[in-house]
Scaffold this active site. Structure first.
Site, PDB file in Angstrom:
ATOM      1  N   ASP A  99      51.587  20.852-104.718  1.00 21.76           N
ATOM      2  CA  ASP A  99      51.890  20.045-103.528  1.00 21.76           C
ATOM      3  C   ASP A  99      52.130  18.586-103.874  1.00 21.76           C
ATOM      4  OD1 ASP A  99      49.222  19.725-104.206  1.00 21.76           O
ATOM      5  OD2 ASP A  99      48.487  19.651-102.150  1.00 21.76           O
ATOM      6  N   ASP A 102      50.249  13.363-108.811  1.00 14.84           N
ATOM      7  CA  ASP A 102      49.587  12.074-108.604  1.00 14.84           C
ATOM      8  C   ASP A 102      49.428  11.419-109.978  1.00 14.84           C
ATOM      9  OD1 ASP A 102      47.809  10.030-107.872  1.00 14.84           O
ATOM     10  OD2 ASP A 102      46.818  11.231-106.386  1.00 14.84           O
ATOM     11  N   PHE A 151      47.570   7.362 -98.940  1.00 19.02           N
ATOM     12  CA  PHE A 151      46.891   8.651 -98.784  1.00 19.02           C
ATOM     13  C   PHE A 151      47.527   9.422 -97.628  1.00 19.02           C
ATOM     14  CE2 PHE A 151      43.746  11.738 -97.592  1.00 19.02           C
ATOM     15  CZ  PHE A 151      43.322  12.190 -98.828  1.00 19.02           C
ATOM     16  N   VAL A 152      47.997  10.625 -97.928  1.00 23.44           N
ATOM     17  CA  VAL A 152      48.680  11.418 -96.902  1.00 23.44           C
ATOM     18  C   VAL A 152      48.036  12.793 -96.756  1.00 23.44           C
ATOM     19  CG1 VAL A 152      50.927  10.272 -97.107  1.00 23.44           C
ATOM     20  CG2 VAL A 152      50.408  12.210 -98.603  1.00 23.44           C
ATOM     21  N   ASP A 158      45.091  17.807 -97.934  1.00 12.90           N
ATOM     22  CA  ASP A 158      43.890  17.686 -97.112  1.00 12.90           C
ATOM     23  C   ASP A 158      43.209  16.336 -97.229  1.00 12.90           C
ATOM     24  OD1 ASP A 158      42.987  18.240 -99.853  1.00 12.90           O
ATOM     25  OD2 ASP A 158      41.000  18.392 -98.963  1.00 12.90           O
ATOM     26  N   ARG A 164      45.189  20.461 -93.555  1.00 16.20           N
ATOM     27  CA  ARG A 164      46.209  21.164 -94.353  1.00 16.20           C
ATOM     28  C   ARG A 164      47.259  21.837 -93.474  1.00 16.20           C
ATOM     29  NH1 ARG A 164      44.377  21.519 -99.838  1.00 16.20           N
ATOM     30  NH2 ARG A 164      42.144  21.800-100.063  1.00 16.20           N
TER      31      ARG A 164
END
Ligand code: PRP
Length: 180
Positions: A99, A102, A151-152, A158, A164
């Site tokens: 997903d 980072d 932050f998403v 989540d 989610r």
């Protein structure tokens, strides 16, 4: 739950269109071949479900679970493979799906693990990429969206295990963090 969202970054429509495009690109790349999709649990479940329904090439599916960890680069807390693949990847064209990219430490760890098992090829596809956060030289072959270091949540991502199921990607109101 919708009341907890501050701003929608990627709408359902944005996501649908981009995944249609990714499906075409991946189909073209692997034309005439069968692939093994390796999904990294849990966050990639939603993206994988939509991505595979936009692929026409023959494919099989397997999952891998990697330990969660903080921002530390300490080897003690570096990503560990918690559950490995059921499938023998030897000779297969493997597509890793996650997903979010980072620091890149999770994908690099999984990529190295799979590569050591003699696949025909290993590529990767991530829904989101935060290039500003990268701690290594890992680059995904296909990326849904590059986003800033915010932050998403939603579409598989989540906060403390929640959000989610949102069909879009958004940021949270500060009150959510304050109340948790
Ligand atoms: C998230 C995400 C990626 C990983 C990316 O997983 O799903 O797998 O972090 O971070 P990195 O590039 O810094 O390694 P998380 O451990 O939060 O678990 P989840 O998939 O269950 O949400």
């Amino acid at each position: 739950m919708k009341n907890d969202i501050q701003k929608i970054l990627l709408s359902e429509e944005d996501i649908r269109k981009r995944i249609t495009g990714l499906g075409l690109e991946i189909d073209r790349h692997y034309e005439g071949k069968e692939i093994l999709i390796v999904t990294l649990l849990d966050g990639a479940i939603v993206f994988t479900a939509d991505l595979i329904r936009n692929l026409s090439i023959p494919l099989r599916l397997d999952c891998m679970r990697v330990s969660s960890y903080g921002d530390s680069t300490d080897p003690e807390t570096a990503p560990r493979i918690l559950s490995s693949l059921k499938t023998d990847v030897s000779g297969k064209h493997v597509l890793l799906v996650d997903d979010i990219l980072d620091t890149g430490n999770t994908m690099k760890r999984v990529h190295d693990e799979v590569l050591a098992k003699n696949p025909a090829s290993v590529h990767s596809c991530v829904f989101l990429d935060k290039p500003d956060r990268r701690e290594n030289d890992f680059r995904s072959d296909w990326t849904g969206f590059s986003i800033p270091d915010e932050f998403v949540v939603g579409y598989g991502l989540d906060y403390a295990g929640r959000f989610r199921q949102l069909p879009y990607v958004g940021t949270l109101k500060p009150s959510v963090y304050e109340n948790s």
